[in-house]
Scaffold this motif. Sequence first.
Motif, short mmCIF file in Angstrom:
data_model
loop_
_atom_site.label_atom_id
_atom_site.label_comp_id
_atom_site.label_asym_id
_atom_site.label_seq_id
_atom_site.Cartn_x
_atom_site.Cartn_y
_atom_site.Cartn_z
N GLY A 141 0.77 -1.23 0.00
CA GLY A 141 0.00 0.00 0.00
C GLY A 141 0.80 1.28 0.00
O GLY A 141 0.25 2.36 -0.25
N LEU A 142 2.10 1.21 0.26
CA LEU A 142 2.93 2.41 0.28
C LEU A 142 3.11 3.00 -1.11
O LEU A 142 3.31 4.19 -1.27
N GLN A 143 3.05 2.14 -2.14
CA GLN A 143 3.19 2.55 -3.54
C GLN A 143 4.55 3.20 -3.79
O GLN A 143 4.66 4.28 -4.36
N GLU A 175 5.30 -1.02 5.57
CA GLU A 175 3.93 -0.53 5.63
C GLU A 175 3.89 0.91 6.14
O GLU A 175 3.07 1.31 6.99
N GLY A 176 4.77 1.76 5.57
CA GLY A 176 4.91 3.13 6.01
C GLY A 176 3.72 4.02 5.70
O GLY A 176 3.65 5.16 6.20
N HIS A 177 2.77 3.52 4.92
CA HIS A 177 1.58 4.31 4.64
C HIS A 177 0.68 4.47 5.87
O HIS A 177 -0.31 5.21 5.82
N GLY A 218 8.15 -3.93 8.51
CA GLY A 218 9.17 -3.00 8.97
C GLY A 218 8.77 -1.57 9.21
O GLY A 218 9.31 -0.69 8.55
N CYS A 219 7.86 -1.30 10.11
CA CYS A 219 7.47 0.08 10.38
C CYS A 219 7.21 0.23 11.87
O CYS A 219 6.34 -0.45 12.42
N THR A 220 7.93 1.14 12.51
CA THR A 220 7.80 1.33 13.95
C THR A 220 6.37 1.64 14.36
O THR A 220 5.82 1.01 15.27
N LEU A 221 5.75 2.60 13.70
CA LEU A 221 4.42 3.02 14.12
C LEU A 221 3.36 1.95 13.83
O LEU A 221 2.40 1.80 14.58
N ALA A 222 3.54 1.19 12.75
CA ALA A 222 2.62 0.09 12.47
C ALA A 222 2.68 -0.96 13.58
O ALA A 222 1.65 -1.49 14.02
#
Length: 369
Positions: A141-143, A175-177, A218-222
């Motif tokens: 989803g980050l595109q 998943e940075g989105h 690999g995303c801290t906030l996720a």
Amino acid sequence: MMQQIGKQVDELDTPSLLIDLDRLEKNMREMQSLADSRGAALRPHIKTHKCGAIAQMQIECGAKGITVAKLGEAEVMADLGITDIFVATQIVGAQKLSRLDALAKRATIRLAVDSLIQIEQLFQYCTQAADVEIMIEVDTGLQRCGVEPDHVEILINKIIRKFPEVKIGGIFTHEGHVYQAVDREQMVQIARQAQQTMVELGQRIRSRWGIASEVSVGCTLALQSAGILSGITEIRPGTYVFYDATHAAYFGDTSRCAATIVGTVISKSGDKRAVADVGAKAMTIDTRASGLLATKSFGSVYKRGEVIIRKLSDEHAIMVPGTPFAIGERIEIIPNHICPTVNLYDTAYGIRNGKVEVVFPIHARGRNQ
């Protein structure tokens, strides 16, 4: 720089990058505990701190290895004796792949791919290609980079048919989105959907090809918002070691923020504004324009929640209102985005009880190739 050890923070010149050691160590323990509780390996992304000493601290805390963005970072870390490395950016061209070849002779390397062309070039230019474990990036989803989930198995089939000797380690995503979410509910939904997509893909890969597929996110906030689903085998957070003003907005306080920039108020225009010596050459100019984490300030002035950094020029932070400040006063600023901020410094000062306990060289600073 070692002569700075033992000095009070107020004795350091400004601007300087400070690391609160108590918070740093607590952040490391908490993320390692989260990974351990779900049976997942922690492979932290060192693009946040770019420091061999901090990477070694993460490994001693239980991390499996490290993740890097660039070959230059990988080379520096291997020089420092850290040799289990995932290069999570696609590498193409003879120049870079010759460097990868040399690196693979002295370190265990995983490499990001999302195209058959990258595999072809790997085997064309890298004599150690069969020893490099590839990880297929999935766009959840980050595109940005990555293969659409529906095309992952097609790509794997092409790779195996053309290069049966290739070593496929598994799949990964960023998943940075989640940072674009409008509220916490959507953030959790985005994170869980990305993880669920990855888990299902991993199951199909194992069933179809008998590959012991790594499933890496690999995303801290996720991870903070949604935890770790069963079936995720590896996590690669980066900013968790320091956090920043964006994460402070999520948590509602600054208690986890380990990195600050200490600056000096150098000018004041009555109550209208005050100016500090922390400009865009000392702190990221990043902001977030929309969503849950939208920012209205170029960083957060520590313990001065009412103050807004209205503008950053090269050498100046313009703060409003100017009322709380006096010329010569020292302040600490939590950057909106810590990763590019760290890359502006040669060293960081590890602080405990108001004193410099350790000086951290930023070993991979500027290693962008």
